[in-house]
Design an enzyme around this catalytic site. Structure first.
Site, PDB file in Angstrom:
ATOM      1  CD  GLU A 186      -4.598  -9.157  45.694  1.00 48.37           C
ATOM      2  OE1 GLU A 186      -4.683  -7.422  46.856  1.00 48.37           O
ATOM      3  OE2 GLU A 186      -4.480  -9.887  46.137  1.00 48.37           O
ATOM      4  CB  CYS A 187       0.532 -13.309  46.522  1.00 46.46           C
ATOM      5  SG  CYS A 187       2.360 -14.262  46.738  1.00 46.46           S
ATOM      6  N   GLY A 188       1.076 -14.541  43.437  1.00 49.83           N
ATOM      7  CA  GLY A 188       1.286 -15.533  41.829  1.00 49.83           C
ATOM      8  C   GLY A 188       0.567 -14.567  40.653  1.00 49.83           C
TER       9      GLY A 188
END
Length: 440
Positions: A329-331
């Site tokens: 997720e994301c990073g």
């Protein structure tokens, strides 16, 4: 018996909600009360500060992204184990997105749902009696809620305090405290908000200083007195917010990977899953006895060179993904990609399990709620499952690559469905932080 509760809110962001919330939480703990903190909205940083201030778990309450059964369970778990719940709002008290009444993401939705009176924090810098007019607007705007008192923040002088109090007296709103304009009370920040609790130097000394300042400036007895009984819905067993991606989940956890919603981890554990932490920054591979790997969001852009040099982590992650599910997720999504360009324009090779390339050299804020419909079976459920969640990042996508999309995503403002993230083999990822499963 459920605890009494109170929502700390403000007319706008930047008024000092977090500072005053933490000071109140810590001060009441020092008085011997069992305090639980909760945070309105999709914020994964503030709950960790609440947990440090109260020495008890904190979690999020999100009226847009969470079904009522999940909201009720989170509030019940907190109130059953406390003398008082001190919840913190997000942004302005009524700031929201389009949605049915009570399910707009506004902090006011949470106050109304659980019957918690609102303690309003008003930044009076640049105004005096006019602050009373602002508070009066908050009192009258939404008949579902009750504003029980106000704490004045950033007061410049004794005369300034008297004038601002006169404005509140005119509208009949009790002033429960007034804090001076004091730079030492401000917690350090970076581009996604506060520096994380685990990275804040001398955190407990800072929290003690906040408690001391709040105790000196606020009538704590009056704060406790205005708290209201928590109104809980009829108890309905809530399914885990998200399906557990495995029975033993290897979860990256260090300064580069730390953004996980507490209710998600709690739901996985309640479903019988074990969470096994490992540190990519320490060059640790996902443990081999796990059947799924989760790379949360965080700050990989601050550690890109170190992650690129973490050969045991990268080779272990690639080997893990040959036979087991990996989600980022994301990073975490950025680290699964082909490369990450840092703020200085230097490109760092990442895991290459997805073909996306991302950059911080040209930052652009992406912020808001999302609704995602999964394109294929995966760690978050079968194809067609709908999820609610949130994006908040400054990274830009240099190249999406050739991977199939992870999901089709819309926002609450009527955007057309758009492909998001990527999937290849056992690997999936996107900028989307999932909060809960919702009916299709």
């Amino acid at each position: 018996m459920s605890a009494r509760g109170l929502l700390i809110a403000a007319p706008r962001s930047g008024s000092g909600k977090t500072t005053i919330t933490l000071g109140l939480q810590r001060a009441l703990v020092k008085r011997g009360l069992t305090v639980r903190g909760l945070k309105c909205g999709p914020d994964y940083i503030d709950p960790a500060f609440h947990a440090a201030a109260t020495a008890a778990p904190s979690a999020n309450l999100d009226s847009y992204a969470m079904p009522e059964a999940l909201l009720g369970q989170i509030a019940r778990d907190a109130s059953d184990e406390a003398d008082i719940v001190i919840a913190e709002g997000s942004m302005g008290l009524f700031d929201a997105v389009p949605g049915p009444e009570g399910h707009t993401g506004a902090s006011a939705d949470i106050a109304a749902m659980f019957g918690w009176p609102v303690l309003l924090v008003v930044d009076v810098s640049g105004q005096a009696q006019s602050a009373g007019a602002v508070a009066l607007g908050c009192i009258r705007y939404d008949e579902r809620i009750r504003v029980a008192g106000v704490i004045l923040n950033k007061v410049a002088s004794e005369r300034h305090r008297r004038l601002a109090c006169a404005g509140m007296e005119r509208i009949g709103l009790p002033v429960l405290g007034a804090l001076p304009r004091e730079a030492s009370l401000i917690l350090p920040e970076r581009h996604l908000g506060l520096v994380q609790a685990g990275e804040t130097e001398g955190l407990h000394a800072r929290l003690d200083a906040l408690a001391e300042a709040v105790s000196a400036a606020v009538d704590l007895d009056a704060v406790v007195a205005v708290a209201g009984a928590t109104v809980l819905p009829i108890e309905t067993p809530a399914a885990p917010a998200l399906p557990a991606p495995g029975r033993r989940i290897a979860i990256a956890r260090d300064a580069a990977f730390s953004f996980v919603y507490p209710h998600v981890e709690a739901g996985w554990r309640a479903a019988g899953a074990a969470l096994v932490p490992f540190s990519p920054l320490a060059d640790e591979a996902p443990p081999g006895d796990c059947d799924a790997c989760w790379l949360p969001g965080g700050y990989p852009e601050l550690h890109a060179a170190r992650l690129a040099a973490a050969s045991r982590f990268l080779s272990g992650l690639r080997g893990f993904a040959e036979t087991r599910r990996v989600h980022g997720e994301c990073g975490g999504y950025m680290v699964l990609g082909k490369g990450l360009i840092d703020a200085d324009g230097i490109s760092h090779a990442m895991a290459g399990l997805l073909s996306v390339e991302t950059s911080f050299a040209k930052r652009r804020m992406n912020l808001g709620y999302r609704r995602a419909v999964l394109e294929a079976d995966g760690p978050l459920g079968p194809a067609g499952r709908a999820l609610t969640g949130h994006e908040f990042h400054y990274a830009t996508t240099v190249s999406q690559g050739e991977d199939a999309p992870f999901a089709m995503v819309t926002d609450p403002h009527g955007s057309a469905p758009a492909p998001a993230g990527g999937r290849r083999g056992n690997v999936t990822g996107s900028f989307f932080h999932a909060i809960a499963s919702v009916p299709a």
